[in-house]
Design an enzyme around this catalytic site. Structure first.
Site: not given
Ligand SMILES: Cc1ncc(COP(=O)(O)O)c(C=O)c1O
Length: 406
Positions: A118, A195, A198, A221, A359
């Site tokens: 992401h 990270d 997910q 999430k 993203c």
């Molecule tokens: C794998 C991953 N990392 C980071 C993020 C960013 O999360 P946030 O928008 O809550 O900061 C997301 C959001 O979809 C994600 O799926």
């Protein structure tokens, strides 16, 4: 017994939108009433700032806020002083990258990540590449986005200082072998950042067992409120890493000559008034999820995803990008139909999915397409919803998808 119909009663969104199929849980999730009540209680009868007041309301807010820190630690098998609250997963990742840049990284150091990531786990590193001269390298992955461990091993050398990866990809659901990666990284003195945006919402997480140095995720999430991100960091980092934001609540003292002493606990990363109501709401969410059981949630979702995947495989007009991954979303295209047009068709039938690049804007280098449809499930989704989804997908073709615009 995991009774999904009973569980759905906990979520007011299913009552206010009885015909909606919500398969955009990778973006954000619905909220249980217990969480909404906790936030509402704070606003209606518990409002006060935290860690600043000596009166009862403020002390009670302190108690609830600090309880959530304890619950978060319990949820991922960490210690209380290893958990800091930020505003979202993105803020958590940016803080870690900034902090390490200040104390641990220098020009020429190598960061290993992947093309599956992401934006939140790539752009902060790209900035360091420009500003500090660190080098970003990508660990090879297979077509379904899974890290090739042997290739990873070969990349180890003294210049490598950090490996930063999502435990589960937000597009392909690729589950990375974090424990093995961490073992190899640590044998080579490399810091591991995960990270968990997910993975933490969907399966049990044990940071002690994984031995990662950092883990980040977002409350929204996983049935929690917006505006709450989490950093897990090993004690050595939480006590000394440079904070990105300076201000009230995070310093022990400062003097007119500009010297300052920063706190060594997680408050170090919580400058200014935090999202108190959000953190308190997140506490209610964590209790809710722990009552359901993360293991039960995980097993239910694996079963539902398999059911979904098997049905999607029967549709000739579908290209599936991640059928081998047991977890995560179902990511696909309808042949000859632009992803956004297909998503528009589904929206017209009261079905919410996400389309586009999600993203993960360099993933197209792996899957050779810029735009996909992502149907992401959560534990409150049902086989009946999957059936209706699949029947609707069968209706999509070039003509029907474009037809909705005329
Ligand atoms: C794998 C991953 N990392 C980071 C993020 C960013 O999360 P946030 O928008 O809550 O900061 C997301 C959001 O979809 C994600 O799926």
């Amino acid at each position: 017994m995991f009774d999904v119909n009973k569980i759905r009663n906990d979520f007011p969104m299913f009552k206010s939108h009885p015909n909606l199929i919500y398969f955009d849980n990778g973006a954000t999730t619905f909220k249980p009433q217990v969480m909404i009540d906790a936030v509402n209680d704070f606003y209606t009868s518990g409002t006060a700032n935290v860690h600043r007041g000596d009166y009862e309301l403020s002390l009670h807010a302190d108690y609830l806020y600090d309880e959530t820190r304890k619950l978060t630690a319990k949820f991922i098998h960490a210690e209380e002083n290893e958990i800091a609250f930020t505003h979202n997963d993105t803020a958590s990742l940016n803080q870690i990258v900034y902090g390490l840049a200040k104390s641990h990284l220098k020009k020429g150091d190598v960061i290993l990540t992947s093309q599956v990531e992401h934006a939140s786990n790539l752009l902060p590193w790209y900035r360091l590449d420009k500003e500090l001269g660190i080098v970003v390298e990508y660990i090879p992955v297979d077509k379904q986005g899974r890290i090739l461990l042997d290739e990873f091993k070969k990349m180890m050398r003294k210049e490598v200082k950090v490996v930063s990866l999502a435990s589960v990809s937000n597009v392909l659901g690729s589950e990375q072998p974090i424990k093995e990666i961490t073992k190899i990284a640590h044998e080579n003195g490399v810091i591991v950042i995960v990270d968990g945006a997910q993975s933490v919402p969907h399966s049990p997480t044990d940071v002690k067992d994984l031995d990662v140095d950092f883990l980040t995720f977002s409350a929204h999430k996983m049935c929690g409120p917006g505006g709450v991100g989490i950093i897990y960091g090993k004690r050595e980092y939480m006590a000394s890493m440079e904070p990105q934001l300076l201000g009230g609540g995070m310093n022990a003292r400062f003097h007119s000559d500009g010297t300052m002493l920063l706190k060594e606990g997680p408050e170090r990363f919580e400058a200014g008034t935090p999202n108190i109501e959000g953190v308190i709401g997140f506490g209610a969410t964590l209790n809710y999820l722990m009552d359901l059981g993360m293991d039960s949630i995980h097993q239910y979702e694996i079963g539902l995803r398999k059911y979904f995947k098997d049905k999607m495989k029967e549709i000739d007009s579908i290209i599936l990008y991640n059928e081998d991954n047991p977890t995560g979303p179902i990511t696909f295209n309808v042949k000859d139909v632009f992803a956004q047009d297909a998503a528009g068709y589904l929206a017209n039938k009261n079905i919410a999915v996400r389309s586009g690049n999600h993203c993960a804007k360099i993933l197209h280098e792996i899957i050779q397409t810029d735009s996909t449809i992502r149907a992401s499930l959560y534990f409150y989704n049902t086989k009946e919803e999957v059936d209706r989804f699949v029947e609707t997908v069968k209706e999509i073709n070039l003509e029907s998808a474009i037809g909705i615009f005329f």
